[in-house]
Scaffold this motif. Sequence first.
Motif, PDB file in Angstrom:
ATOM      1  N   THR A  16       0.793  -1.237   0.000  1.00 28.40           N
ATOM      2  CA  THR A  16       0.000   0.000   0.000  1.00 28.40           C
ATOM      3  C   THR A  16       0.820   1.280   0.000  1.00 28.40           C
ATOM      4  O   THR A  16       0.327   2.329  -0.419  1.00 28.40           O
ATOM      5  N   LYS A  39      -8.553  -2.901   2.593  1.00 28.00           N
ATOM      6  CA  LYS A  39      -9.850  -2.222   2.483  1.00 28.00           C
ATOM      7  C   LYS A  39      -9.982  -1.139   3.540  1.00 28.00           C
ATOM      8  O   LYS A  39     -10.455  -0.023   3.262  1.00 28.00           O
ATOM      9  N   ARG A  42      -7.935   1.839   2.565  1.00 28.60           N
ATOM     10  CA  ARG A  42      -8.529   2.583   1.458  1.00 28.60           C
ATOM     11  C   ARG A  42      -9.713   3.408   1.946  1.00 28.60           C
ATOM     12  O   ARG A  42      -9.897   4.554   1.526  1.00 28.60           O
ATOM     13  N   ASP A 121      -9.065   0.665 -10.276  1.00 25.37           N
ATOM     14  CA  ASP A 121      -9.768   1.779  -9.639  1.00 25.37           C
ATOM     15  C   ASP A 121     -10.003   2.915 -10.611  1.00 25.37           C
ATOM     16  O   ASP A 121      -9.313   3.044 -11.630  1.00 25.37           O
ATOM     17  N   GLU A 129      -6.456   7.634  -2.672  1.00 29.54           N
ATOM     18  CA  GLU A 129      -5.515   6.702  -2.056  1.00 29.54           C
ATOM     19  C   GLU A 129      -4.122   7.329  -1.944  1.00 29.54           C
ATOM     20  O   GLU A 129      -3.438   7.184  -0.924  1.00 29.54           O
TER      21      GLU A 129
END
Length: 309
Positions: A16, A39, A42, A121, A129
């Motif tokens: 990430t 998740k 995000r 995305d 993000e």
Amino acid sequence: MANISAKDVAALRAKTGCGMMECKKALVEADGNMDEAIKVLRERGLQVAAKKQERIAAEGIVSIKEANGSAAMIEVNSESDFVAKNEKFKAFVDTLLDTILQNKPADVDALMACTISGGSDTVDAALKEQIFIIGEKLSIRRFVLVDGVVSTYVHGGGSIGVIVKFKLDGVAADNAEFVECAHNVALQCAAMNATYANKEDVPQSALDEEKEVLMTQIANDPKNANKPAQIIEKMVQGRLGKFYETYCLAEQAYVKDDSMTVAKYIDSVAKNLGGKIAIDSFVRFEKGEGLQKREDNLAEEVAKMTAGN
């Protein structure tokens, strides 16, 4: 409660780009489930992005990319120059350019709805993000997509970007002499900040406004009190020439040889190549132009840091 190891935290951070503490918190909340932790991060990123919307982002970069006869230029803003130099931020901007070249969106809103290049995305989600990962407000301010024969140039690591489009007749776009000429014109465009490409591009309203200013200046000069109207008109026309030399790229003095204009320089190259070359149009982005700048107040910052101590 799951046992969260340093290895798990490091793995989530690698996936990430988020900070170690944020990754650990997300893993704890997700009971050690890696996918759920992603998740959580995000979702948290959306919250962070919303909180940062009121902050000022006037730094950042202008970047350009070409592919398949098109050139895309974008300005993405950040709060600090430090972030603008971050390689991950630059890579994100490069991905945005790929997305523009692949999808050819009409405007920023359309771009935000596109699926980001190489991912699943939307650009909007990917931007949020990045805001969470980087920790600053980021903003996609503007972009442009130009098709045809162009020369591009980015100055100062992304402080200024230009795309100059050319019209060719009897000259190959990949001819080395033309490529050098086009690059020189792009450098001129970056350095001299013209408003119009050619004299013919100046709208009548701008000429009328300039003429009115010149007439007022001349009328207010006592030396011109007794001059006839036709002389005044000639004086105005002469000064309009200076207007063209300042604001029209083709009429500016060529920076590498100020004995000729940019148009004359282009004509000389075209003559050597046995064809015709002309500037069709240009787009110039300067990072942060027209945006409110953040003004840091050292005394206030120190007061905040020492409050309550």
